[in-house]
Design an enzyme around this catalytic site. Structure first.
Site, PDB file in Angstrom:
ATOM      1  N   LYS A  87       5.171  -9.536   9.199  1.00 33.19           N
ATOM      2  CA  LYS A  87       4.444  -8.522  10.425  1.00 33.19           C
ATOM      3  C   LYS A  87       2.963  -8.848  10.325  1.00 33.19           C
ATOM      4  CE  LYS A  87       3.964  -3.889  11.662  1.00 33.19           C
ATOM      5  NZ  LYS A  87       2.835  -3.712  10.570  1.00 33.19           N
ATOM      6  N   MET A 146       0.919  -1.114  -0.130  1.00 24.92           N
ATOM      7  CA  MET A 146       0.097  -0.162   0.126  1.00 24.92           C
ATOM      8  C   MET A 146       0.958   1.294  -0.087  1.00 24.92           C
ATOM      9  SD  MET A 146      -3.439  -1.002   1.995  1.00 24.92           S
ATOM     10  CE  MET A 146      -2.743  -0.818   3.614  1.00 24.92           C
ATOM     11  N   HIS A 168       9.665  -3.393   2.761  1.00 25.55           N
ATOM     12  CA  HIS A 168       9.268  -3.642   1.614  1.00 25.55           C
ATOM     13  C   HIS A 168      10.302  -3.910   0.649  1.00 25.55           C
ATOM     14  CE1 HIS A 168       5.849  -0.893   3.109  1.00 25.55           C
ATOM     15  NE2 HIS A 168       5.380  -2.122   2.879  1.00 25.55           N
ATOM     16  N   MET A 216       9.121  -2.423  11.541  1.00 29.91           N
ATOM     17  CA  MET A 216       8.970  -1.511  10.430  1.00 29.91           C
ATOM     18  C   MET A 216       7.521  -1.503   9.933  1.00 29.91           C
ATOM     19  SD  MET A 216      12.446  -1.348   8.233  1.00 29.91           S
ATOM     20  CE  MET A 216      13.957  -1.070   9.396  1.00 29.91           C
TER      21      MET A 216
HETATM   22  O1  PAF Z   1       0.011  -5.620   3.480  1.00 29.54           O
HETATM   23  C1  PAF Z   1      -0.555  -4.786   2.862  1.00 29.54           C
HETATM   24  O2  PAF Z   1       0.233  -3.782   2.526  1.00 29.54           O
HETATM   25  C2  PAF Z   1      -1.758  -4.935   2.249  1.00 29.54           C
HETATM   26  O3  PAF Z   1      -2.732  -5.619   2.933  1.00 29.54           O
HETATM   27  C3  PAF Z   1      -1.985  -5.708   0.701  1.00 29.54           C
HETATM   28  C4  PAF Z   1      -1.547  -7.129   0.850  1.00 29.54           C
HETATM   29  C5  PAF Z   1      -0.992  -4.601  -0.156  1.00 29.54           C
HETATM   30  C6  PAF Z   1      -3.492  -5.592   0.166  1.00 29.54           C
HETATM   31  O4  PAF Z   1      -3.928  -4.429   0.137  1.00 29.54           O
END
Ligand code: PAF
Length: 281
Positions: free
Chosen positions: A151, A30, A37, A186
């Site tokens: 997480k 998101m 990430h 994080m």
């Molecule tokens: O973990 C996330 O950032 C969200 O829940 C995801 C998997 C991108 C779905 O919107």
């Protein structure tokens, strides 16, 4: 770096890779990217011919409108961070309309009960929203491998269940939680914490780590009592839940059996909801 706002363009771009049987790695996010990430992206780049990242703040998984409004949106900064991993990564950043075609509602899913525990219990409809968007994204990206952080351990188990139940041929790969040196897990939501609050929030991992030590000798009930008492003594935190569950069914445990257990926590600090979890054995 290629950035797609439109699913048809991304599908067209990926079709060349599909016909050459290249492996596609996928990191759904998101946005408001952090080092956690980026570690998923690095793993995907190492393990696949091509990597796609999606950046989409999915409205249907937010049960709290204020949380959705305040969720950080930092696309330009995110793209710069992605470039530090590789400028070959494909970025998919669609609008809500592009993903939902004017009908921003969730489907309904059964994840064999996983969805009723913890986050599912405390955030009604959350996992229907997650299931809806992850399924849509998987259908567009058709990944070979998809990477999720531990997480959101419950989300990881639910996505595995989604793939199993829909018969999608996708490997779901769980990756360890990335932590600040303080131990704070994080999270994009940490952007909403002041520096002082980030220091305070480090106590969450300290308490979880102590719970893991206690779990070796103490009963489930005593470990839970320790965690609740520890937060009771910290008035700036408000507890949402702490649960101990087996990793496979996520049903709160009362006694210990010969299984893998985890402790799961959700607490509020300065109106920001922090979640974390730890392997207990
Ligand atoms: O973990 C996330 O950032 C969200 O829940 C995801 C998997 C991108 C779905 O919107």
């Amino acid at each position: 770096m290629l950035i797609f706002n439109n699913k048809a363009d991304l599908i067209a771009q990926l079709s060349a890779h599909l016909s050459s049987k290249s492996s596609i790695g996928f990191v759904p996010t998101m946005g408001a990217l952090h080092k956690g990430h980026l570690s998923l992206l690095e793993k995907s780049v190492q393990e696949n011919d091509i990597t796609v990242i999606s950046i989409f703040v999915n409205p249907t998984q937010f049960n709290n409108p204020e949380d959705l409004t305040k969720y950080p949106r930092t696309l330009d900064a995110d793209v710069e961070k992605i470039k530090t991993v590789s400028d070959k990564i494909l970025v998919f950043a669609p609008s809500v309309n592009e993903m939902y075609d004017g009908n921003t509602v969730s489907g309904h899913f059964s994840f064999d009960g996983l969805e009723h525990q913890m986050e599912g219990n405390h955030r009604p409809g959350h996992f229907d929203g997650v299931g809806t968007i992850v399924k849509k994204l998987f259908e567009i990206v058709t990944p070979t491998n998809a990477y999720f952080g531990e997480k959101d351990f419950q989300q990881l188990q639910i996505v595995k269940k989604l793939v199993e139940k829909t018969g999608m041929d996708i490997n779901i790969i769980g990756c360890p939680i990335s932590r600040e040196t303080s131990g704070l897990a994080m999270s994009s939501r940490n952007e909403r914490l002041s520096e002082e609050d980030k220091d305070k929030a480090a106590v969450v991992y300290k308490i979880l780590s102590r719970a893991r030590e206690l779990f070796a000798t103490e009963s489930v009930e005593n470990v839970k009592k320790y965690v609740y008492d520890a937060f009771e003594a910290l008035p700036e935190f408000s507890m949402d839940y702490f649960e101990i569950t087996a990793e496979d069914d996520l049903v709160p445990a009362n006694t210990k059996e010969n299984k893998k257990y985890r402790g799961f926590i959700a607490v509020f600090l300065s109106n920001v909801r922090l979640i974390d979890n730890i392997s207990l054995n």
